[in-house]
Design a protein around this motif. Sequence first.
Motif, PDB file in Angstrom:
ATOM      1  N   GLY A   4       0.988  -1.424   0.005  1.00  0.00           N
ATOM      2  CA  GLY A   4      -0.024   0.029  -0.025  1.00  0.00           C
ATOM      3  C   GLY A   4       0.895   1.219   0.055  1.00  0.00           C
ATOM      4  O   GLY A   4       0.554   2.116  -0.710  1.00  0.00           O
ATOM      5  N   ASP A   5       1.956   1.342   0.906  1.00  0.00           N
ATOM      6  CA  ASP A   5       2.682   2.404   0.868  1.00  0.00           C
ATOM      7  C   ASP A   5       3.435   2.612  -0.585  1.00  0.00           C
ATOM      8  O   ASP A   5       3.523   3.696  -0.940  1.00  0.00           O
ATOM      9  N   ALA A   6       4.106   1.415  -1.120  1.00  0.00           N
ATOM     10  CA  ALA A   6       4.374   1.323  -2.507  1.00  0.00           C
ATOM     11  C   ALA A   6       3.478   2.211  -3.465  1.00  0.00           C
ATOM     12  O   ALA A   6       3.936   2.975  -4.380  1.00  0.00           O
ATOM     13  N   LYS A   7       2.182   1.585  -3.410  1.00  0.00           N
ATOM     14  CA  LYS A   7       1.246   2.129  -4.265  1.00  0.00           C
ATOM     15  C   LYS A   7       1.200   3.763  -4.244  1.00  0.00           C
ATOM     16  O   LYS A   7       1.102   4.445  -5.178  1.00  0.00           O
ATOM     17  N   ASP A   8       0.968   4.144  -2.853  1.00  0.00           N
ATOM     18  CA  ASP A   8       1.024   5.521  -2.777  1.00  0.00           C
ATOM     19  C   ASP A   8       2.180   6.371  -3.353  1.00  0.00           C
ATOM     20  O   ASP A   8       1.934   7.282  -4.023  1.00  0.00           O
ATOM     21  N   LYS A   9       3.471   5.821  -3.292  1.00  0.00           N
ATOM     22  CA  LYS A   9       4.363   6.650  -3.938  1.00  0.00           C
ATOM     23  C   LYS A   9       4.348   6.625  -5.396  1.00  0.00           C
ATOM     24  O   LYS A   9       4.846   7.633  -5.797  1.00  0.00           O
ATOM     25  N   VAL A  10       4.104   5.556  -5.872  1.00  0.00           N
ATOM     26  CA  VAL A  10       3.711   5.594  -7.271  1.00  0.00           C
ATOM     27  C   VAL A  10       3.011   6.576  -7.939  1.00  0.00           C
ATOM     28  O   VAL A  10       3.077   7.196  -8.894  1.00  0.00           O
ATOM     29  N   ASP A  43       1.831   9.192  -6.128  1.00  0.00           N
ATOM     30  CA  ASP A  43       2.159  10.450  -5.916  1.00  0.00           C
ATOM     31  C   ASP A  43       3.326  10.772  -7.345  1.00  0.00           C
ATOM     32  O   ASP A  43       3.171  11.933  -7.653  1.00  0.00           O
ATOM     33  N   SER A  44       3.964   9.936  -7.718  1.00  0.00           N
ATOM     34  CA  SER A  44       5.024  10.118  -8.546  1.00  0.00           C
ATOM     35  C   SER A  44       4.519  10.466 -10.062  1.00  0.00           C
ATOM     36  O   SER A  44       4.566  11.190 -10.881  1.00  0.00           O
ATOM     37  N   ALA A  45       3.410   9.677 -10.203  1.00  0.00           N
ATOM     38  CA  ALA A  45       2.743   9.837 -11.490  1.00  0.00           C
ATOM     39  C   ALA A  45       1.854  11.220 -11.495  1.00  0.00           C
ATOM     40  O   ALA A  45       1.845  11.886 -12.698  1.00  0.00           O
ATOM     41  N   GLU A  46       1.354  11.511 -10.530  1.00  0.00           N
ATOM     42  CA  GLU A  46       0.538  12.914 -10.383  1.00  0.00           C
ATOM     43  C   GLU A  46       1.661  13.934 -10.502  1.00  0.00           C
ATOM     44  O   GLU A  46       1.507  14.901 -11.347  1.00  0.00           O
ATOM     45  N   ASN A  47       2.808  13.742 -10.073  1.00  0.00           N
ATOM     46  CA  ASN A  47       3.959  14.948 -10.126  1.00  0.00           C
ATOM     47  C   ASN A  47       4.324  15.050 -11.529  1.00  0.00           C
ATOM     48  O   ASN A  47       4.480  15.995 -11.893  1.00  0.00           O
TER      49      ASN A  47
END
Length: 79
Positions: free
Chosen positions: A49-55, A57-61
């Motif tokens: 779940g943490d990894a999905k959040d980071k991905v 966030d990166s995609a949105e950025n």
Amino acid sequence: MAVEDDVKGKVDEVSGKAKEVAGVVSDDEKLEAEGKAQGLAGKARGLFGDAKDKVEDSAENLKDKAEDAVDELKSKFKK
């Protein structure tokens, strides 16, 4: 949704710990092992779940940066 993975992961961790303790108290090695496995699976799910959040966030950025670059190019061509 990553929050769902975090919550389900925590539930599995807590349930697993309860099984593990019950196995120790009742001297049931199988239940203890099941509890450890469930706890580890819960921890892995939380990390997923943490990894999905980071991905996400990166995609949105990256999306925001691409939109900014397109807007900048459009403004240059309008001049």
